[in-house]
Design a protein around this motif. Structure first.
Motif, short mmCIF file in Angstrom:
data_model
loop_
_atom_site.label_atom_id
_atom_site.label_comp_id
_atom_site.label_asym_id
_atom_site.label_seq_id
_atom_site.Cartn_x
_atom_site.Cartn_y
_atom_site.Cartn_z
N ASN A 159 -30.29 71.98 -27.31
CA ASN A 159 -30.95 72.14 -28.60
C ASN A 159 -31.19 70.76 -29.18
O ASN A 159 -30.55 69.79 -28.76
N LEU A 160 -32.10 70.68 -30.13
CA LEU A 160 -32.44 69.41 -30.73
C LEU A 160 -32.85 69.65 -32.17
O LEU A 160 -33.71 70.50 -32.44
N ASP A 161 -32.21 68.94 -33.09
CA ASP A 161 -32.58 69.00 -34.50
C ASP A 161 -33.45 67.77 -34.76
O ASP A 161 -32.93 66.66 -34.89
N VAL A 162 -34.76 67.96 -34.81
CA VAL A 162 -35.66 66.81 -34.93
C VAL A 162 -35.53 66.11 -36.27
O VAL A 162 -35.94 64.95 -36.41
N ASP A 163 -34.94 66.77 -37.26
CA ASP A 163 -34.73 66.11 -38.56
C ASP A 163 -33.44 65.31 -38.59
O ASP A 163 -33.14 64.64 -39.59
N MET A 211 -37.52 64.07 -23.79
CA MET A 211 -38.46 63.65 -22.75
C MET A 211 -39.08 64.87 -22.06
O MET A 211 -40.27 64.88 -21.74
N ILE A 212 -38.29 65.92 -21.82
CA ILE A 212 -38.84 67.13 -21.21
C ILE A 212 -39.81 67.81 -22.18
O ILE A 212 -40.91 68.21 -21.78
N LEU A 213 -39.42 67.92 -23.45
CA LEU A 213 -40.29 68.52 -24.46
C LEU A 213 -41.61 67.75 -24.54
O LEU A 213 -42.69 68.34 -24.59
N PHE A 214 -41.51 66.43 -24.56
CA PHE A 214 -42.68 65.55 -24.63
C PHE A 214 -43.58 65.76 -23.41
O PHE A 214 -44.79 65.86 -23.52
N THR A 215 -42.98 65.84 -22.24
CA THR A 215 -43.74 66.02 -21.00
C THR A 215 -44.52 67.34 -21.01
O THR A 215 -45.71 67.37 -20.68
N ILE A 216 -43.86 68.41 -21.39
CA ILE A 216 -44.51 69.72 -21.42
C ILE A 216 -45.63 69.74 -22.46
O ILE A 216 -46.72 70.26 -22.21
N LYS A 217 -45.38 69.15 -23.62
CA LYS A 217 -46.39 69.10 -24.67
C LYS A 217 -47.59 68.25 -24.22
O LYS A 217 -48.75 68.65 -24.40
N LEU A 218 -47.32 67.10 -23.65
CA LEU A 218 -48.39 66.22 -23.21
C LEU A 218 -49.22 66.86 -22.10
O LEU A 218 -50.43 66.67 -22.02
N ASP A 219 -48.57 67.66 -21.26
CA ASP A 219 -49.29 68.38 -20.21
C ASP A 219 -50.37 69.29 -20.80
O ASP A 219 -51.43 69.47 -20.20
N SER A 259 -51.89 64.57 -14.06
CA SER A 259 -50.66 65.35 -13.86
C SER A 259 -49.50 64.62 -14.50
O SER A 259 -49.37 63.41 -14.36
N ILE A 260 -48.67 65.37 -15.21
CA ILE A 260 -47.48 64.79 -15.83
C ILE A 260 -46.30 65.70 -15.56
O ILE A 260 -46.36 66.91 -15.78
N ASN A 261 -45.25 65.11 -15.02
CA ASN A 261 -44.02 65.85 -14.74
C ASN A 261 -42.84 64.99 -15.16
O ASN A 261 -42.98 63.79 -15.39
N CYS A 262 -41.68 65.60 -15.25
CA CYS A 262 -40.47 64.83 -15.51
C CYS A 262 -39.43 65.19 -14.46
O CYS A 262 -39.57 66.17 -13.73
N LEU A 263 -38.41 64.37 -14.39
CA LEU A 263 -37.45 64.52 -13.30
C LEU A 263 -36.07 64.06 -13.68
O LEU A 263 -35.88 63.26 -14.60
N HIS A 264 -35.12 64.58 -12.97
CA HIS A 264 -33.74 64.08 -12.97
C HIS A 264 -33.59 63.31 -11.66
O HIS A 264 -33.73 63.91 -10.59
N GLN A 269 -41.22 71.91 -29.19
CA GLN A 269 -42.16 70.90 -28.68
C GLN A 269 -43.04 70.37 -29.80
O GLN A 269 -43.21 69.15 -29.96
N ASN A 270 -43.58 71.28 -30.61
CA ASN A 270 -44.45 70.89 -31.72
C ASN A 270 -43.69 70.12 -32.80
O ASN A 270 -44.21 69.16 -33.37
N GLN A 271 -42.46 70.55 -33.10
CA GLN A 271 -41.66 69.85 -34.10
C GLN A 271 -41.40 68.41 -33.67
O GLN A 271 -41.53 67.48 -34.47
N LEU A 272 -41.03 68.22 -32.41
CA LEU A 272 -40.76 66.86 -31.91
C LEU A 272 -42.04 66.03 -31.92
O LEU A 272 -42.04 64.87 -32.31
N TRP A 273 -43.14 66.63 -31.48
CA TRP A 273 -44.42 65.92 -31.46
C TRP A 273 -44.80 65.46 -32.87
O TRP A 273 -45.15 64.31 -33.10
N ASN A 274 -44.71 66.40 -33.83
CA ASN A 274 -45.06 66.07 -35.22
C ASN A 274 -44.12 65.03 -35.82
O ASN A 274 -44.56 64.16 -36.57
N LYS A 275 -42.84 65.13 -35.49
CA LYS A 275 -41.88 64.13 -35.97
C LYS A 275 -42.21 62.76 -35.39
O LYS A 275 -42.13 61.74 -36.09
N SER A 276 -42.63 62.72 -34.14
CA SER A 276 -43.02 61.46 -33.51
C SER A 276 -44.23 60.86 -34.22
O SER A 276 -44.26 59.65 -34.49
N ILE A 277 -45.23 61.69 -34.53
CA ILE A 277 -46.41 61.22 -35.24
C ILE A 277 -46.01 60.70 -36.62
O ILE A 277 -46.48 59.65 -37.07
#
Length: 171
Positions: free
Chosen positions: A37-41, A62-70, A77-82, A144-152
């Motif tokens: 979980n992530l509390d973007v605030d 980073m995973i949330l960002f990758t899926i949103k950016l996709d 192509s954008i993917n993330c990895l461990h 995903q949207n909350q993190l994206w908007n917080k980043s903006i």
């Protein structure tokens, strides 16, 4: 022959150059210990700072960002990895443990960058060159949207918003 472009550019040059490649790909690094979980605030609170939690939060981000950016990028192509538990200074100093070699850790990112097996595959999370399911939180569109908007919002605060292409400013 494949061309690999690695850029830290914030002025759009990397994106435009990537479009010129025959098969542009982005591989972001995350971790299997990403948060559930992530509390973007609450991501910038120095009083509550916990190194391990911040690490896990950043890997989920980073995973949330990758899926949103996709969902935003076309023809890239954008993917993330461990990469695995790799014998790095962070691992040794932070957890007192060793791990696999850096060469072993490079296998999945190189696979995502070059392999025809994943050509056109995007929005995935990979471990050991296999697509895996990340935590349920990573698939939450609202998060995903909350993190994206917080980043903006944070970018606006830094005063560099005019350098961000318009297509990235929509939630």
């Amino acid at each position: 022959m494949k061309t690999i472009l690695i850029t830290g550019s914030t002025d759009g040059i990397g994106r435009e150059t990537a479009k010129e490649l025959a098969d542009p790909r982005i591989a972001n690094f995350s971790s299997m210990v990403h948060a559930h979980n992530l509390d973007v605030d609450d991501i910038w609170d120095p009083i509550k700072f916990n190194g391990s939690q911040s690490y896990s939060d950043s890997k989920l981000a980073m995973i949330l960002f990758t899926i949103k950016l996709d969902k935003i990028l076309e023809d890239i192509s954008i993917n993330c990895l461990h990469p695995g538990v790799i014998n790095t200074k962070l691992l040794r100093k932070g957890w007192g443990a060793g791990g696999s070699s850096v060469k072993k850790g490079a296998e999945t990112p190189v696979y995502l960058a070059l392999s025809d097996e994943v050509k056109g595959e995007s929005g995935g999370y990979f471990i050991n060159k296999q697509r895996k399911k990340p935590s349920a939180a990573a698939s939450k569109l609202e998060l995903q949207n909350q993190l994206w908007n917080k980043s903006i919002e944070m970018i606006r605060y830094q005063g560099i918003l005019n350098k961000i292409p318009e297509c990235f400013l929509e939630a």
